[in-house]
Design an enzyme around this catalytic site. Structure first.
Site, PDB file in Angstrom:
ATOM      1  N   ALA A 151       0.835  -1.198   0.000  1.00  0.00           N
ATOM      2  CA  ALA A 151       0.000   0.000   0.000  1.00  0.00           C
ATOM      3  C   ALA A 151       0.874   1.252   0.000  1.00  0.00           C
ATOM      4  O   ALA A 151       0.945   1.976  -0.991  1.00  0.00           O
ATOM      5  CB  ALA A 151      -0.947  -0.010   1.206  1.00  0.00           C
ATOM      6  N   CYS A 152       1.548   1.494   1.105  1.00  0.00           N
ATOM      7  CA  CYS A 152       2.252   2.766   1.285  1.00  0.00           C
ATOM      8  C   CYS A 152       3.508   2.892   0.428  1.00  0.00           C
ATOM      9  O   CYS A 152       4.023   3.997   0.245  1.00  0.00           O
ATOM     10  CB  CYS A 152       2.600   2.960   2.754  1.00  0.00           C
ATOM     11  N   LEU A 153       4.004   1.795  -0.110  1.00  0.00           N
ATOM     12  CA  LEU A 153       5.075   1.842  -1.102  1.00  0.00           C
ATOM     13  C   LEU A 153       4.511   1.772  -2.515  1.00  0.00           C
ATOM     14  O   LEU A 153       4.887   2.561  -3.386  1.00  0.00           O
ATOM     15  CB  LEU A 153       6.080   0.704  -0.877  1.00  0.00           C
TER      16      LEU A 153
END
Length: 225
Positions: free
Chosen positions: A116-118
């Site tokens: 998600a955050c990458l």
């Protein structure tokens, strides 16, 4: 003379972004040992600082969910993180404005979680015209399958995988670059496991350099027979 390659990261054309290295995010990571994850992340930040590469920190929902960024990382970077609510840091106008203001088109990114955050900012930054290098062992997913699926998707979109040691050596490139040689060796000796132990051994036993610890090991001299 070091060859100036556009296919490698260089200290003067690259920006490092550390996304959500916070306790609650780390609790969910199972794709990599979490102590190794922290070790790699801190080593990567030290390398960026050593080479004078700009760094951006960002955090998600710090007080309501994720907790404060790891103190070991904050001690190295020593800057206020960009706070946000979205899983996708590219939704943060402050972050995107900071990235664009740097004038640098190569972004080295690591994050929790990979899926998600990458993944999300990587895909968005590519769409926005940036060249992305993601650090696989300073990032982690909620499962190995999730981590690896996100890596495949980022690669398919044109992003380039790196490891921590890969990024460090790519910045150094030539051991004749003495301005950063000692600094990179210090990071290696502290953070790079068997590689660092080997460097310590070579320094002290082969080159007879002093031990780097504050309390030296004084070995007894062998007795003659």
């Amino acid at each position: 003379m070091t060859f100036r390659s556009q296919k490698l990261i260089n200290a003067d054309d690259t920006l490092f972004i550390f996304i959500d290295h916070q306790p609650q995010m780390a609790f969910g990571v199972t794709s990599i040992d979490r102590q190794l994850l922290k070790n790699n992340t801190v080593a990567l930040a030290k390398a960026a600082k050593l080479f004078g590469v700009p760094i951006i920190l960002t955090a998600v929902e710090t007080e309501s969910f994720s907790g404060y960024i790891w103190p070991e990382l904050l001690d190295v970077v020593q800057q206020k993180p960009i706070e946000r609510t979205s899983m996708n840091s590219w939704d943060s106008e402050e972050l995107v404005a900071t990235v664009k203001a740097s004038g640098r088109k190569k972004l080295v990114i690591c994050a929790l979680w990979t899926e998600a955050c990458l993944l999300f900012p990587t895909l968005c930054a590519i769409e926005d015209g940036f060249e992305i290098y993601f650090v696989t062992d300073a990032s982690g997913g909620t499962s190995l399958e999730a981590h690896e699926a996100a890596i495949r998707r980022m690669e398919q979109a044109g992003a380039h995988p790196l490891t921590t040691i890969n990024a460090m050596l790519e910045l150094q490139r030539d051991w004749a670059n003495r301005d950063t040689y000692d600094g990179i060796m210090n990071i290696v000796r502290e953070h790079m496991g068997a590689y660092g132990m080997g460097v310590d051994y070579a320094y002290t036993m082969v080159h007879k350099a002093p031990q780097r610890g504050s309390f030296a090991h004084e070995a007894p001299h062998p007795q003659g027979h």
